[in-house]
Design an enzyme around this catalytic site. Sequence first.
Site, mmCIF file in Angstrom:
data_model
loop_
_atom_site.group_PDB
_atom_site.id
_atom_site.type_symbol
_atom_site.label_atom_id
_atom_site.label_comp_id
_atom_site.label_asym_id
_atom_site.label_seq_id
_atom_site.Cartn_x
_atom_site.Cartn_y
_atom_site.Cartn_z
ATOM 1 C CE1 TYR A 185 -3.620 2.572 0.732
ATOM 2 C CE2 TYR A 185 -2.596 2.957 2.866
ATOM 3 C CZ TYR A 185 -3.533 3.296 1.911
ATOM 4 O OH TYR A 185 -4.386 4.351 2.130
ATOM 5 C CB ILE A 215 -10.340 9.113 7.150
ATOM 6 C CG1 ILE A 215 -9.199 9.736 6.319
ATOM 7 C CG2 ILE A 215 -11.592 9.974 7.094
ATOM 8 C CD1 ILE A 215 -8.680 11.073 6.825
HETATM 9 N N1 LIG Z 1 -9.839 5.666 4.953
HETATM 10 C C1 LIG Z 1 -8.664 6.144 5.364
HETATM 11 O O1 LIG Z 1 -8.364 6.206 6.568
HETATM 12 C C2 LIG Z 1 -7.683 6.638 4.360
HETATM 13 C C3 LIG Z 1 -7.894 6.539 3.005
HETATM 14 N N2 LIG Z 1 -6.953 6.990 2.120
HETATM 15 C C4 LIG Z 1 -7.168 6.845 0.702
HETATM 16 O O2 LIG Z 1 -8.435 7.360 0.332
HETATM 17 C C5 LIG Z 1 -8.992 6.552 -0.706
HETATM 18 C C6 LIG Z 1 -10.382 6.085 -0.296
HETATM 19 O O3 LIG Z 1 -10.238 5.354 0.903
HETATM 20 P P1 LIG Z 1 -11.440 4.477 1.496
HETATM 21 O O4 LIG Z 1 -12.736 4.967 0.992
HETATM 22 O O5 LIG Z 1 -11.188 4.369 2.939
HETATM 23 O O6 LIG Z 1 -11.095 3.056 0.824
HETATM 24 P P2 LIG Z 1 -12.025 1.747 0.809
HETATM 25 O O7 LIG Z 1 -11.125 0.568 0.850
HETATM 26 O O8 LIG Z 1 -13.101 1.859 1.815
HETATM 27 O O9 LIG Z 1 -12.687 1.858 -0.638
HETATM 28 C C7 LIG Z 1 -11.957 1.629 -1.806
HETATM 29 C C8 LIG Z 1 -12.929 1.324 -2.931
HETATM 30 O O10 LIG Z 1 -12.173 0.980 -4.098
HETATM 31 C C9 LIG Z 1 -12.946 0.076 -4.817
HETATM 32 N N3 LIG Z 1 -12.169 -0.684 -5.795
HETATM 33 C C10 LIG Z 1 -11.377 -1.753 -5.572
HETATM 34 N N4 LIG Z 1 -10.910 -2.221 -6.744
HETATM 35 C C11 LIG Z 1 -11.419 -1.440 -7.713
HETATM 36 C C12 LIG Z 1 -11.327 -1.417 -9.129
HETATM 37 N N5 LIG Z 1 -10.624 -2.342 -9.808
HETATM 38 N N6 LIG Z 1 -11.994 -0.454 -9.827
HETATM 39 C C13 LIG Z 1 -12.725 0.474 -9.171
HETATM 40 N N7 LIG Z 1 -12.852 0.503 -7.828
HETATM 41 C C14 LIG Z 1 -12.217 -0.445 -7.108
HETATM 42 C C15 LIG Z 1 -13.565 -0.842 -3.762
HETATM 43 O O11 LIG Z 1 -14.712 -1.510 -4.262
HETATM 44 C C16 LIG Z 1 -13.871 0.132 -2.639
HETATM 45 O O12 LIG Z 1 -15.218 0.554 -2.657
HETATM 46 C C17 LIG Z 1 -8.007 5.417 -0.954
HETATM 47 O O13 LIG Z 1 -7.210 5.724 -2.064
HETATM 48 C C18 LIG Z 1 -7.172 5.384 0.286
HETATM 49 O O14 LIG Z 1 -5.872 4.943 0.038
HETATM 50 C C19 LIG Z 1 -5.778 7.540 2.532
HETATM 51 C C20 LIG Z 1 -5.501 7.636 3.861
HETATM 52 C C21 LIG Z 1 -6.456 7.269 4.882
HETATM 53 C C1 LIG Z 2 -4.120 5.469 6.992
HETATM 54 C C2 LIG Z 2 -4.597 4.735 5.812
HETATM 55 O O1 LIG Z 2 -4.132 4.968 4.730
HETATM 56 C C3 LIG Z 2 -5.632 3.681 5.968
HETATM 57 N N1 LIG Z 2 -6.660 4.043 6.882
HETATM 58 C C4 LIG Z 2 -4.971 2.413 6.456
HETATM 59 O O2 LIG Z 2 -4.896 2.261 7.695
HETATM 60 O O3 LIG Z 2 -4.504 1.636 5.620
#
Ligand SMILES: NC(=O)C1=CN([C@@H]2O[C@H](COP(=O)(O)OP(=O)(O)OC[C@H]3O[C@@H](n4cnc5c(N)ncnc54)[C@H](O)[C@@H]3O)[C@@H](O)[C@H]2O)C=CC1
Ligand SMILES: CC(=O)[C@H](N)C(=O)O
Length: 363
Positions: A185, A215
């Site tokens: 990641y 988040i």
């Molecule tokens: N939630 C957090 O704490 C943090 C999130 N982020 C970033 O923010 C973004 C969103 O995070 P979340 O919503 O928490 O992630 P999540 O894991 O909840 O959602 C990711 C989404 O990507 C989709 N996905 C997977 N493979 C796919 C594909 N081939 N085509 C299209 N979609 C696909 C999944 O179905 C899922 O709904 C990510 O890039 C993550 O790295 C960064 C830091 C912290």
């Molecule tokens: C901080 C992030 O990118 C995410 N919530 C994780 O824990 O992988």
Amino acid sequence: MPFMRMLRRGCCWTSVLPVRFLGISPRQIPADANFHSASFSDTDHPRVLITGGLGQLGVGLANLLRKRFGKDSVILSDIKKPPDHVFHSGPFIYSDILDYKSLREIVVNKRITWLFHYSALLSAVGEANVSLARAVNITGLHNILDVAAEHSLRLFVPSTIGAFGPTSPRNPAPDLCIQRPRTIYGVSKVHAELMGEYYHYRYGLDFRCLRYPGIISADSQPGGGTTDYAVQIFHDATKHGKFECNLEAHTRLPMMYIDDCLRATLEVMEAPAESLSMRTYNVGAMSFTPEELAQEVLKHVPEFQITYNVDAIRQAIADSWPMNFDDSNARKDWGWKHDFDLPELVTTMLNLHGSEARVAQAS
Ligand SMILES: NC(=O)C1=CN([C@@H]2O[C@H](COP(=O)(O)OP(=O)(O)OC[C@H]3O[C@@H](n4cnc5c(N)ncnc54)[C@H](O)[C@@H]3O)[C@@H](O)[C@H]2O)C=CC1
Ligand SMILES: CC(=O)[C@H](N)C(=O)O
């Protein structure tokens, strides 16, 4: 100004030569191709596509952007089936980021001008499936960069505290320092930062990136990350009055409430290009340990109990991440300011979960 002198002065390529003259298309589009140039200036509002929109963050982002730009200007996409309330709240489309042609079709047919690229496998699930994480987080990102460059999109890609590693300064981690993460990641996110910046300088792509902390949100389940405990604790505290934590009590990590995260995202996308001295910024809000979070929960839920059953993989990841973020550049350049510290976060999350629990009990 003569060409070589401009180069010596550090002008970027695209300010020297027209993008098309350079054969901009990373996908080898013929030089005479008619570039789709529906840029933001064509319209009052951007026309937005969100990839991976059914995860923890995408639906909230769509709600915020729809309030700002209108319901029909924001298309949510994912490879999962949307729940009814999401499907009926605005445009939704199937989009697999590994399918380049279909991505391009959506961008062209829907005349997209802004793209928020949220698809990813997070840290813990990424370690459990490295080849899928590599495909989605790296190959998928290449598709996104190419489609964004070809169609002059403004592109937002989130990065993370996970883009740092054990050799980075951890307290605080500045914007620019050693980044040697030890998860697929993290490696994929450093790759995204570097590739986005490269496309910006090489092809003029309007790439913008924030490194999010963990988040915390109430309206959806976390997607398999190391910081998930700080989301789950609220579900369990309100439902069961107790919580089993998979990180050690003293593990300090940067965290942020979702409203701050989404506002930061919109603010950096709306910031004038000339205010951005960089293209990848840390954004911070608070930093706490499971023990400190539990103490704050205890103030509202007196019977609350926390126990620890440490997951070795998640713990090793957390121990390699920053404890604090230095986000002074974001604050200076485009005025970033968070609203939620730990007490406001806990009150808000417990209120949201408390009202959910009351609705569930009543029905
Ligand atoms: N939630 C957090 O704490 C943090 C999130 N982020 C970033 O923010 C973004 C969103 O995070 P979340 O919503 O928490 O992630 P999540 O894991 O909840 O959602 C990711 C989404 O990507 C989709 N996905 C997977 N493979 C796919 C594909 N081939 N085509 C299209 N979609 C696909 C999944 O179905 C899922 O709904 C990510 O890039 C993550 O790295 C960064 C830091 C912290
Ligand atoms: C901080 C992030 O990118 C995410 N919530 C994780 O824990 O992988």
